[in-house]
Design an enzyme around this catalytic site. Structure first.
Site, PDB file in Angstrom:
ATOM      1  N   ASP A  56       0.876  -1.161   0.000  1.00 20.93           N
ATOM      2  CA  ASP A  56       0.000   0.000   0.000  1.00 20.93           C
ATOM      3  C   ASP A  56       0.922   1.221   0.000  1.00 20.93           C
ATOM      4  O   ASP A  56       2.101   1.132   0.368  1.00 20.93           O
ATOM      5  CB  ASP A  56      -0.943   0.004   1.214  1.00 20.93           C
ATOM      6  CG  ASP A  56      -2.132   0.958   0.987  1.00 20.93           C
ATOM      7  OD1 ASP A  56      -2.058   1.803   0.073  1.00 20.93           O
ATOM      8  OD2 ASP A  56      -3.120   0.868   1.740  1.00 20.93           O
ATOM      9  N   TRP A  57       0.371   2.350  -0.406  1.00 17.74           N
ATOM     10  CA  TRP A  57       1.211   3.537  -0.625  1.00 17.74           C
ATOM     11  C   TRP A  57       1.887   3.976   0.695  1.00 17.74           C
ATOM     12  O   TRP A  57       1.207   4.363   1.642  1.00 17.74           O
ATOM     13  CB  TRP A  57       0.350   4.648  -1.245  1.00 17.74           C
ATOM     14  CG  TRP A  57       0.302   4.601  -2.756  1.00 17.74           C
ATOM     15  CD1 TRP A  57       0.478   5.663  -3.593  1.00 17.74           C
ATOM     16  CD2 TRP A  57       0.104   3.463  -3.628  1.00 17.74           C
ATOM     17  NE1 TRP A  57       0.412   5.245  -4.917  1.00 17.74           N
ATOM     18  CE2 TRP A  57       0.188   3.915  -4.962  1.00 17.74           C
ATOM     19  CE3 TRP A  57      -0.100   2.098  -3.409  1.00 17.74           C
ATOM     20  CZ2 TRP A  57       0.050   3.060  -6.062  1.00 17.74           C
ATOM     21  CZ3 TRP A  57      -0.237   1.248  -4.510  1.00 17.74           C
ATOM     22  CH2 TRP A  57      -0.163   1.738  -5.805  1.00 17.74           C
TER      23      TRP A  57
END
Ligand code: BGC
Length: 687
Positions: A244-245
């Protein structure tokens, strides 16, 4: 030494040969990459892309959010179809619609020249307070699985990679970057993992996104057990994992590489070329490990056709009337009729003269270019925001419907009927990524609005626009009709009007329990269970998530899982189970006649729950194992058959670490909701 190729030479290399076997092409390309180039591929750049390797003609692989529409930029310059929120899609209980949605959104990604969609989000809805409940599908693992598989198949039918997220137990936004979800193996197996596993085994998902949180003490992006052992080795995942970012923030380079994280997004940090190279020089992991990580990414690059000629790939389409129609169809099918006393609904267009409309969600519009999270009711809430070319608000939908026939006014006392558009929006603290909801109740001014309006006009309908359960005890007894319309996408206004006036007979059923009060909800037993103590969230409820908990504790919910009314009525008759006893390899066929006993055509969702009545282990009083949607004309009767196999009766046995079925008797429950069981029968498992 790495060779430099001319364009001509490149096009002659084996990996460019489209007729060659996939694995041959991958191996050929991998063998041509230098170590440095492999390290370069481990992290992304500019938010949505991988780094190109020009020497070998490897272009950037591009991935965009999100679950309700494609969004290549944050300013709304590029428009795309805005589909209903995942919870609305789930309320349709319709895998065909999930497939159609996936296919349509896949076509939009393709049209934009990208390769992967950062969706679907399929975390279990553990608490109504999660800011992202609206972005996820359901509290039930079976429904979750069926819809997730269909969605992934739809997206990937366009040779666009689905990215199933967020793996795993990212069930709240509070402390999402640092908290550890402390969860038992049995709960993982029975509740949290099944849909993820099915997207691999039944839909061949090409990518998984890791979660921000820790799972039992280890961050998702460096969780060897979750990624390497379960996902890859046990389930046979052939795709790649992406963080995930910024989910790698508190991890180590070595941990991520070894666990099998192929790609760090959005930019190079823990998996920068420098860091990966250093860890490699220090002997922290083998070349074989990095090769496997990179091979997975290359595999998906090939699967989406990154190296193939455009003419061999599916054509892309964006903002087409077909996609808009799918969006509306999902909204119409997802709307849940919660209450309809004295059959105030559907409204009769020929009998009404004046309708009053009020409420904060009547006419919100996306304000282009506004910061995400503000001024958005219908689309938004963080990474799932997208920018549709138009948006039909509830007011516009009603205006179109009532044109030249009914006057729309603002004064309840002067109207035949009043409709209040209440609910939440995508501001932080409501249904939005980044924070959990601040309140379980509707905002106070809305409760006041409902109370005052009913005083002026008892014929009041409340239409809720929101993406998660909320309390209604203060006001629901005052109003005759309530509709849960969710965030219904760009055609929501039309869909709502169609349901209010009976052009569409509502058939949606709740994919999540609506509790009367928050403390009834299993995740809200203590501070330990939510929001957690000292960055640990203890899933003490174990497998008793959603209706499993309400059933076990015999708590009356406000509206149960699987609940939803119709403008017609259905009878369930003649349950038949094709055998009295069964063994491991048998299929058990349960059949039932469904009759439409009202005077409108309508659709019923028949739910089959299994109940183990003699078990050595603690088991939920009922578990959803099958469902079927059937459309019937007035007086029409249809026989529905549902097939069960051994797995549908099993549970995860902690002592043997395996799924088992114990000999003994099971009840088969057939119902219109989890609390409206109409027929039941018995069957015995022989072992
Ligand atoms: C979200 C993801 C999203 C990513 C990229 C993260 O904050 O959790 O769901 O895909 O950002 O925008």
């Amino acid at each position: 030494m790495s060779k430099n190729y001319s364009e001509e030479e490149l096009s002659q290399l084996p990996f460019r040969d489209e007729s060659e076997e996939l694995e041959e092409r991958i191996s050929d390309l991998l063998s041509r990459l230098t170590l440095e180039e492999k390290f370069k591929l481990c992290s992304g750049r500019q938010l949505w892309h991988t780094k190109p390797i020009k020497r070998l003609g490897i272009k950037s692989f591009t991935m965009y959010d999100g679950p309700h529409g494609v969004r290549p930029d944050r300013m709304g310059e590029v428009k795309s179809t805005y589909f209903p929120s995942a919870i609305c899609r789930a309320a349709t209980w319709d895998p065909n619609l999930s497939y159609e949605f996936g296919k349509a959104i896949g076509e939009e990604v393709r049209e934009l020249g990208a390769h992967m969609l950062l969706a679907p989000g399929i975390n279990i809805q553990r608490t109504p307070m999660n800011g992202r409940t609206f972005e996820y599908q359901t509290e039930d693992p079976h429904l979750n699985k069926i819809l997730a598989v269909a969605t992934v198949k739809g997206i990937q039918s366009q040779k666009i990679a689905a990215c199933v997220k967020h793996f795993i137990c990212n069930n709240q936004e509070t402390d999402r970057f640092t908290a550890s979800s402390e969860v038992s193996e049995r709960a993982l197996q029975e509740i949290y993992l099944p849909a993820f596993k099915a997207t691999v085994q039944d839909a061949d998902a090409w990518s998984f996104m890791t979660c921000y949180n820790k799972v039992n003490g280890i961050y998702g992006s460096e969780n060897f057990n979750l990624l390497r052992e379960r996902l890859m080795d046990n389930w046979g995942f052939r795709g790649f994992t992406v963080s995930d970012w910024n989910a790698t923030a508190y991890t180590s380079t070595e941990g991520c590489v070894k666990a099998g994280l192929s790609l760090e997004m959005p930019t190079a940090k823990k998996l920068s070329k420098k860091n990966v190279s250093k860890a490699f020089q220090e002997g922290k992991f083998s070349e074989e490990t990095i090769d496997d990580n990179i091979k997975r990414l290359l595999r998906v690059m090939f699967l989406v056709g990154l190296f193939d000629h455009k003419r061999t790939l599916p054509s892309g389409y964006r903002n087409t009337p077909e996609h808009q129609a799918i969006s509306r169809k999902i909204a119409e099918n997802g709307i849940v009729l919660l209450k309809n006393k004295e059959s105030l609904l559907p409204l009769d267009i020929s009998k009404l003269k004046k309708i009053a409309v009020v409420g904060p969600n009547l006419n919100f519009k996306l304000i282009e270019g506004e910061k995400i999270g503000r001024n958005e009711v219908l689309s938004g809430g963080g990474s799932s925001v997208n920018f549709p070319p138009y948006e039909i608000t509830p007011l516009e939908g009603l205006k179109q419907k009532c044109k030249d026939r009914i006057e729309i006014i603002e004064t309840p006392s002067k109207a035949d009927v009043t409709i209040i558009f209440a609910g939440l929006n995508h501001e932080l603290g409501m249904d939005a990524e980044g924070e959990d909801k601040h309140n379980f109740e509707l905002p106070l001014d809305q409760i006041e609005l409902i109370k005052n309006t009913v005083k002026q006009n008892p014929n009041t309908i409340v239409v809720l626009i929101n993406g998660s359960p909320l309390a209604m005890n203060d006001w629901i007894h005052l109003v005759p009709s309530v509709i849960e319309a969710w965030y219904g996408g760009m055609e929501a206004g039309k869909a709502i009007a169609n349901v209010l006036f009976g052009d569409v007979n509502p058939s949606g059923k709740l994919p999540i329990t609506f509790p009367k009060k928050l403390s009834d909800s299993p995740a809200h037993m203590s501070e330990r269970t939510y929001p957690g103590v000292e960055k640990e969230v203890f899933y003490d409820e174990g497998i008793y998530v959603g209706y499993r908990h309400f059933d076990k504790e015999q708590i009356e919910p406000l509206f149960p899982f699987g609940y939803g009314l119709s403008y017609t009525t259905f009878n369930y008759e003649n349950i038949k189970i094709d055998k009295e006893k069964f063994s491991k390899n048998d299929t058990v066929t349960v059949s039932v006649d469904i009759v439409n006993t009202g005077n409108r055509s309508g659709t019923e969702i028949i739910q089959l729950y299994v109940q183990d009545i003699e078990s050595s282990a603690d088991r939920p009083p009922k578990e959803l194992k099958k469902f079927e949607k059937v459309k019937l004309e007035p007086n029409e009767r249809n026989t529905v058959e549902l097939n069960l196999n051994f797995c549908d009766f099993s549970f995860y046995d902690d002592s043997t670490h395996s799924w088992i079925v114990e000999p003994g008797t099971f009840n088969i429950l057939l119902g219109s909701s989890s609390r409206d069981i109409r027929l039941q029968g018995k069957i015995e498992f022989l072992g």
